[in-house]
Write a protein that holds these residues in place. Structure first.
Motif: not given
Ligand code: HEM
Ligand code: SF4
Lengths: 69, 402
Positions: B278, B337-339
């Motif tokens: 991620e 990790n809101r990618h």
């Protein structure tokens, strides 16, 4: 009073990124289309509280939330 | 090479196919994000470039004002009449049609369906590594990364693996030939349509257990897809699935070649791989999408005109310090990790579960076979130009075997 926490997926926001069931496989599962849903009633055991928080923090659509009771 | 003048003013005259962007876009985006946030260029008939996480998300969600009927910026815009279906559903579709086209693909690319493909993908990665055995310098992009998604998608579709070069040539033409005149762009697509027509006709006569047969059996709007519609969906899967995944695998290996600490950490803690994948997707997100403005409007102070392009640089959003701590650093065990590597909103990458599996398997197999490696010639690394960015030449040296 006993403290209780449930996880919830907003089906209208969920786009099936799968971050919830990858991050917290003990709390979420995928349906046939890949959307996330809580396992059972979504009750979070104490041991999985960290996972639950991570699932909320990682959903790109902000579809995962807590429902306190 | 792009057919254009080199860029000197990124805020007012940018070109996303410029060599400077291909080589290292991050400083360009950082600069724009902190000064301009939405850049503008008159090239391609008018393009906007938001750079902040917040703005990229807002535009991706706003299907009322931004159309997906063309998602690759060139001088050619698909005509308005083609909406809401577009040329390659579902990526080119707008609501309400979009949802139905997407539904055809979702079950095929669900996590469950994808996990069934894991053993064959691993075996194939190991086969490629075996072929590179004994060579001290290998090209991780050309000898390894590029073959994996082609083989996986050819197998899923039920097309001969030997035709890989045909697909790759075609995808290259669509994604990197954006400065060519429209006649040439169209002409370049015809051979693949002919090729697919032949295979689809064959599947109509002899249905089998593969994706082409399944698509031929699928319904949208209450009727079966015809051969042409199936061909368009296959084209989309080739365009959306090959260069993207190739880029993600290549960029991740590029990072690991330059970062021994992360390599060692992954070798010592294989359980970290999902989190690391991620983070690599965040930091080296390969895909920038585009939209067309539907009607003249003021968008957050930007005077947008109907048919202006708007680029959606998910890779820039992923480096926004307002959304990520230490945004420009690869934190290999980053837990929050809101990618946006796979986009956001209704067009979320249908292939994301497949891509994630391929990336995880490809990196794991590589590290098992080649635990220690470095860039053989850092200055010779070449990155693709345009909206899908990843290394295309990536010479890697590993310690000579005793
Ligand atoms: C690391 C690899 C990949 C990345 C980074 C990636 C990225 C993206 C992004 C950002 C979008 C959003 C498009 C938009 O907002 O307009 C998208 C859509 C899409 N991707 Fe991927 N992709 C990858 C691999 C794949 C693979 C392997 C496939 C299938 C074989 C695929 C199929 C699709 C499809 C069909 C769509 C359109 C979805 C829709 O419009 O509803 N992608 N991809
Ligand atoms: S992470 Fe969010 S969008 Fe993804 S499946 Fe879970 S709830 Fe849905």
């Amino acid at each position: 009073m006993m403290w209780r926490m449930n996880v919830h997926v907003d089906a209208d926001r969920c786009q099936g990124h799968g971050r919830c069931y990858l991050t917290a496989p003990g709390l979420f599962e995928a349906d046939d289309l890949g959307s996330g849903r809580p396992i059972g009633d979504g009750a979070v055991p104490v041991a999985l509280q960290h996972d639950a928080r991570l699932a909320v923090a990682n959903c790109p659509e902000r579809a995962v939330s807590f429902e306190g009771t | 090479m792009g057919l254009h003048d080199r860029v000197t003013d990124w805020a007012r005259d940018f070109d996303h196919t410029d060599e400077g962007w291909a080589a290292d876009p991050y400083p360009i985006w950082d600069e724009l994000r902190s000064t301009c946030p939405v850049a503008r260029s008159e090239r391609y008939g008018g393009v906007w470039l938001p750079t902040r996480h917040e703005d990229v998300v807002a535009i991706a969600y706003d299907t009322d004002h931004f159309s997906s009927r063309s998602v690759v910026v060139s001088k050619f815009r698909a005509p308005v009449e083609i909406a809401p279906v577009g040329t390659a559903p579902p990526i080119s579709s707008d609501p309400p049609f979009h949802k139905q086209a997407r539904k055809v693909l979702l079950p095929v690319f669900s996590p469950r369906a994808v996990s069934a493909l894991e053993p064959s993908t691993r075996a194939y990665c190991e086969e490629l590594l075996e072929q590179m055995r004994g060579r001290e310098v290998v090209d991780a992009a050309a000898d390894y990364a590029q073959h994996i998604p082609v083989r996986v998608i050819a197998n899923m579709l039920g097309l001969p693996e030997a035709d890989a070069d045909v697909f790759r040539g075609f995808v290259h033409h669509v994604l990197e030939g954006v400065s060519l005149p429209i006649e040439e762009r169209v002409a370049g697509m015809l051979p693949l349509f002919d090729y697919l027509e032949k295979h689809i006709a064959d599947h109509v006569g002899n249905p089998r257990d593969d994706l082409i047969s399944l698509l031929l059996d699928s319904e949208v709007d209450g009727r079966k897809l015809d051969g042409f519609e199936v061909a368009r969906m296959i084209l989309l899967l080739l365009i959306a699935g090959i260069d993207t995944t190739w880029s993600a695998i290549g960029a991740s290996l590029w990072h690991l070649a330059r970062t021994p600490a992360d390599r060692r950490r992954l070798l010592a803690e294989p359980g970290l791989m999902p989190v690391a994948v991620e983070e690599l997707l965040r930091a080296y997100a390969p895909v920038t999408m585009a939209r067309l403005v539907k009607e003249d409007m003021d968008w957050n102070g930007c005077p947008m005109k109907a048919d202006d392009w708007v680029l959606l640089p998910f890779p820039s959003a992923n480096r926004d310090p307002a959304a990520f701590a230490e945004a420009d650093t690869v934190v290999i065990d980053r837990e929050v990790n809101r990618h946006l590597a796979f986009g956001v909103g209704i067009h979320r990458c249908v292939g994301s579960h497949l891509a994630r599996m391929e990336l995880t398997v490809a990196l794991g197999a590589w590290l098992a076979a080649i635990p220690d490696f470095e860039l053989a010639e850092p200055a010779a690394v070449r990155w693709s130009e345009g909206q899908v960015r990843g290394p295309r030449i990536l010479a890697i040296r590993r310690p000579a075997l005793p």
